[in-house]
Design a protein around this motif. Structure first.
Motif, PDB file in Angstrom:
ATOM      1  N   GLU A 138      53.541 -34.933  39.777  1.00 38.72           N
ATOM      2  CA  GLU A 138      53.415 -34.585  38.367  1.00 38.72           C
ATOM      3  C   GLU A 138      52.009 -34.029  38.159  1.00 38.72           C
ATOM      4  O   GLU A 138      51.015 -34.745  38.331  1.00 38.72           O
ATOM      5  CB  GLU A 138      53.627 -35.833  37.498  1.00 38.72           C
ATOM      6  CG  GLU A 138      53.356 -35.627  36.022  1.00 38.72           C
ATOM      7  CD  GLU A 138      53.249 -36.935  35.269  1.00 38.72           C
ATOM      8  OE1 GLU A 138      52.904 -36.894  34.074  1.00 38.72           O
ATOM      9  OE2 GLU A 138      53.488 -38.013  35.864  1.00 38.72           O
ATOM     10  N   MET A 139      51.923 -32.747  37.835  1.00 39.51           N
ATOM     11  CA  MET A 139      50.618 -32.119  37.713  1.00 39.51           C
ATOM     12  C   MET A 139      49.879 -32.634  36.476  1.00 39.51           C
ATOM     13  O   MET A 139      50.406 -32.603  35.366  1.00 39.51           O
ATOM     14  CB  MET A 139      50.776 -30.600  37.625  1.00 39.51           C
ATOM     15  CG  MET A 139      49.468 -29.831  37.643  1.00 39.51           C
ATOM     16  SD  MET A 139      48.476 -30.134  39.149  1.00 39.51           S
ATOM     17  CE  MET A 139      49.531 -29.409  40.412  1.00 39.51           C
ATOM     18  N   VAL A 140      48.670 -33.123  36.682  1.00 36.94           N
ATOM     19  CA  VAL A 140      47.835 -33.618  35.591  1.00 36.94           C
ATOM     20  C   VAL A 140      46.854 -32.545  35.146  1.00 36.94           C
ATOM     21  O   VAL A 140      46.705 -32.256  33.964  1.00 36.94           O
ATOM     22  CB  VAL A 140      47.080 -34.892  36.011  1.00 36.94           C
ATOM     23  CG1 VAL A 140      46.125 -35.347  34.912  1.00 36.94           C
ATOM     24  CG2 VAL A 140      48.067 -36.000  36.361  1.00 36.94           C
ATOM     25  N   ASP A 141      46.179 -31.939  36.118  1.00 37.56           N
ATOM     26  CA  ASP A 141      45.200 -30.890  35.822  1.00 37.56           C
ATOM     27  C   ASP A 141      45.344 -29.797  36.870  1.00 37.56           C
ATOM     28  O   ASP A 141      44.869 -29.946  38.001  1.00 37.56           O
ATOM     29  CB  ASP A 141      43.790 -31.473  35.833  1.00 37.56           C
ATOM     30  CG  ASP A 141      42.727 -30.467  35.400  1.00 37.56           C
ATOM     31  OD1 ASP A 141      42.968 -29.251  35.505  1.00 37.56           O
ATOM     32  OD2 ASP A 141      41.649 -30.905  34.948  1.00 37.56           O
ATOM     33  N   PRO A 142      46.012 -28.675  36.530  1.00 38.20           N
ATOM     34  CA  PRO A 142      46.219 -27.603  37.508  1.00 38.20           C
ATOM     35  C   PRO A 142      44.915 -27.026  38.043  1.00 38.20           C
ATOM     36  O   PRO A 142      44.855 -26.613  39.201  1.00 38.20           O
ATOM     37  CB  PRO A 142      47.004 -26.545  36.712  1.00 38.20           C
ATOM     38  CG  PRO A 142      47.621 -27.283  35.578  1.00 38.20           C
ATOM     39  CD  PRO A 142      46.666 -28.377  35.240  1.00 38.20           C
ATOM     40  N   VAL A 143      43.881 -26.992  37.225  1.00 34.65           N
ATOM     41  CA  VAL A 143      42.607 -26.424  37.667  1.00 34.65           C
ATOM     42  C   VAL A 143      41.952 -27.339  38.702  1.00 34.65           C
ATOM     43  O   VAL A 143      41.518 -26.900  39.765  1.00 34.65           O
ATOM     44  CB  VAL A 143      41.667 -26.213  36.469  1.00 34.65           C
ATOM     45  CG1 VAL A 143      40.298 -25.712  36.954  1.00 34.65           C
ATOM     46  CG2 VAL A 143      42.278 -25.228  35.483  1.00 34.65           C
ATOM     47  N   ALA A 144      41.898 -28.622  38.377  1.00 34.06           N
ATOM     48  CA  ALA A 144      41.284 -29.581  39.305  1.00 34.06           C
ATOM     49  C   ALA A 144      42.218 -29.958  40.448  1.00 34.06           C
ATOM     50  O   ALA A 144      41.787 -30.519  41.453  1.00 34.06           O
ATOM     51  CB  ALA A 144      40.867 -30.843  38.547  1.00 34.06           C
TER      52      ALA A 144
END
Length: 534
Positions: free
Chosen positions: A361-367
């Protein structure tokens, strides 16, 4: 004991089952912005009645399915190292004892909230399915807690062995005080909830039945529960058989998993593990979604390789020899569905049965941060079949043929052997096998259960049964529960890069570390910890 934190968390879980209202409706909502539970919507809270932490990593790391490879690789995290070394862990992340404790009591709180609504409504027949699911879920969450944080049940000591708090009521105070009680109390309460709830369940009220306790899933739970709840008169083995019969019907071979088709799937990626937990597969009785990174830790990734089910443990599991055949690299004679994985060395660093995929489950795509999830097949027809086989073995020689029939169903489904098992063949094969001694791996280990094993033949049938279950349930955590129930002595084995072999620790039959320590903050709040040797 003070459990303020856990009561608050349970309240938060309840509050957010239905979500926050829209801004336009703000003034029409209750001041705390929660949806009020009523008989019309109470079933929705049972979405939170299933623990969101699985025992897989805890139990597999603690068991003899895991060895150490200390020179070449690193641990996934401190938690993995603590679990492998049987140390009392203060880690709190997913897959930890603390996470299991918290998620089970949150689930129990949801059950108690639902039961209170049913009771306040006068317990109408229309709410029987809600009551039934809530009772069975409450029993299951306490069963999971007892399996991890308590000793294995023994009728001789359960009245004095530490239990876990059995929560039956909705909390109305900020600082309630709880006592652990005894393991006997816990098992009696589990039995009462399970029996009261199972026949109230209605499968047709569920949109996705496999993610809820259906009747068959509840019966499978009852079969496992009574297998662990051994009584001196052996009467509970009759209960195992009675409930397993309800799951398996008149033809067990028709309802167990099609392992041959599963083994023919592409073992790269998530194809096989997705098929293993497919909700349309009749072998899956209860599927539970859990917050977990076990899909990374045990599986074909270069993570957590320091403590792994590698080539040594595999010689006692899916690379072991049995009456069904000898292991070979092309799987010509032994079990289906083997995935040896290597990071860089010639030998595989992990040997895997492809059952558990890692969902992200992606929380922060950038990080690039994620929350990890797995789907755990908590109850299956395959495992229920082996529960029944064990019960027949323990009932004595007059029931051995029924046990053999079940073991042959397992063998036919899980292996390539076409030679039927017999009492005589099993007695000879395991009777001639040496008991485990360091360093040579072998599947036969001395048994020291709290109950009586009648004779050599019964013992050898048990060895066969434990062998089958250890292979089939690999990565699911049930081996640890067998180690506890049968008093099996295990070691912390290690293999260095130069091939040196040894053991750094041993878990004796009476070692108190067989009961994993309750969370450190619960102890700090005043609850009695599990004992430890100085």
């Amino acid at each position: 004991m003070k459990m303020k934190k856990y009561i608050i968390l349970a309240s938060i879980a309840t509050a957010f089952i239905f979500g926050l209202s829209s801004c336009s409706d703000f003034l029409d909502e209750l001041p705390d912005n929660r949806t009020e539970l009523t008989p019309d919507n109470v079933s929705k809270i049972l979405l939170a009645a299933y623990p969101t932490t699985a025992i897989c990593e805890m139990a597999e790391m603690a068991s003899d399915n895991t060895d150490a490879y200390p020179n070449n690789f690193s641990a996934f995290n401190r938690l993995q190292e603590d679990l492998y070394k049987w140390e009392d862990s203060s880690e709190r992340e997913d897959d930890s004892p603390s996470a299991l404790w918290e998620s089970c009591y949150i689930a129990i709180a949801a059950c108690n909230q639902a039961l209170k609504v049913v009771e306040d409504a006068g317990s109408p027949a229309s709410l029987d399915p809600v009551k039934g699911e809530a009772l069975v879920c409450r029993a299951y969450a306490h069963f999971q807690l007892a399996n991890i944080f308590c000793k294995a049940y023994s009728s001789a000591t359960a009245k004095t062995d530490l239990g876990i708090p059995y929560m039956k009521d909705v909390e109305t105070t900020v600082l309630p005080s709880y006592d652990r009680g005894t393991l006997e109390d816990v098992y009696k309460n589990i039995e009462a909830d399970l029996l009261a709830g199972m026949d109230l369940i209605r499968d047709d009220v569920y949109s996705v039945p496999k993610y809820h306790f259906t009747r068959k899933a509840a019966y499978a739970f009852a079969a496992r529960f009574y297998l662990y709840y051994v009584q001196p008169d052996l009467s509970n083995y009759d209960e195992v058989i009675r409930f397993a019969d309800r799951v398996l019907g008149n033809n067990a071979s028709a309802v167990v998993r099609d392992w041959e088709s599963l083994g023919a799937l592409d073992l790269n990626g998530d194809v096989a593990p997705n098929a293993y937990v497919d909700a349309s597969n009749s072998a899956n009785l209860l599927l539970v979604s859990a917050h977990s990174y076990w899909g990374y830790v045990h599986a074909p990734y270069g993570l957590g390789e320091r403590y792994a089910h590698g080539p040594l443990a595999a010689m006692e599991t899916c690379r072991s020899s049995g009456l069904w055949g000898d292991y070979s690299s092309n799987k010509a004679a032994s079990v289906y569905y083997l995935y040896p994985w290597s990071n860089s060395s010639a030998l595989p660093t992990k040997v895997i049965l492809q059952k558990v995929a890692q969902y992200k489950e992606m929380v922060d795509p950038v990080a690039g941060t994620i929350n990890g999830h797995i789907i755990n097949a908590a109850f299956t027809t395959d495992e229920t079949l082996l529960c029944r086989a064990e019960a027949y073995i323990m009932k004595g020689s007059g029931f051995y043929q029924q046990a053999i029939a079940d073991l042959n169903v397992w063998q036919s489904a899980f292996t390539r052997s076409t030679t039927p098992l017999t009492v005589e063949a099993i007695d000879t094969y395991y009777g001639n096998m040496p008991y485990y001694t360091l360093p040579a791996p072998t599947v036969k280990k001395e048994l020291h259960p709290a109950f009586t094993i009648a004779d050599r033949t019964q013992e050898n049938l048990i060895h066969c049964l434990l062998h089958a279950r250890r292979v089939m349930t690999l990565h699911e955590g049930l081996r640890w529960l067998d180690i506890k129930r049968f008093g099996i002595v295990i070691y912390r084995r290690y293999i260095t890069s130069s091939g040196m072999f040894g053991a750094s620790d041993v878990l004796a039959t009476d070692d108190p570390r067989r009961a994993i320590q309750i969370p450190s903050d619960v102890i700090s709040a005043g609850m009695k910890p599990n004992p430890r040797n100085k």
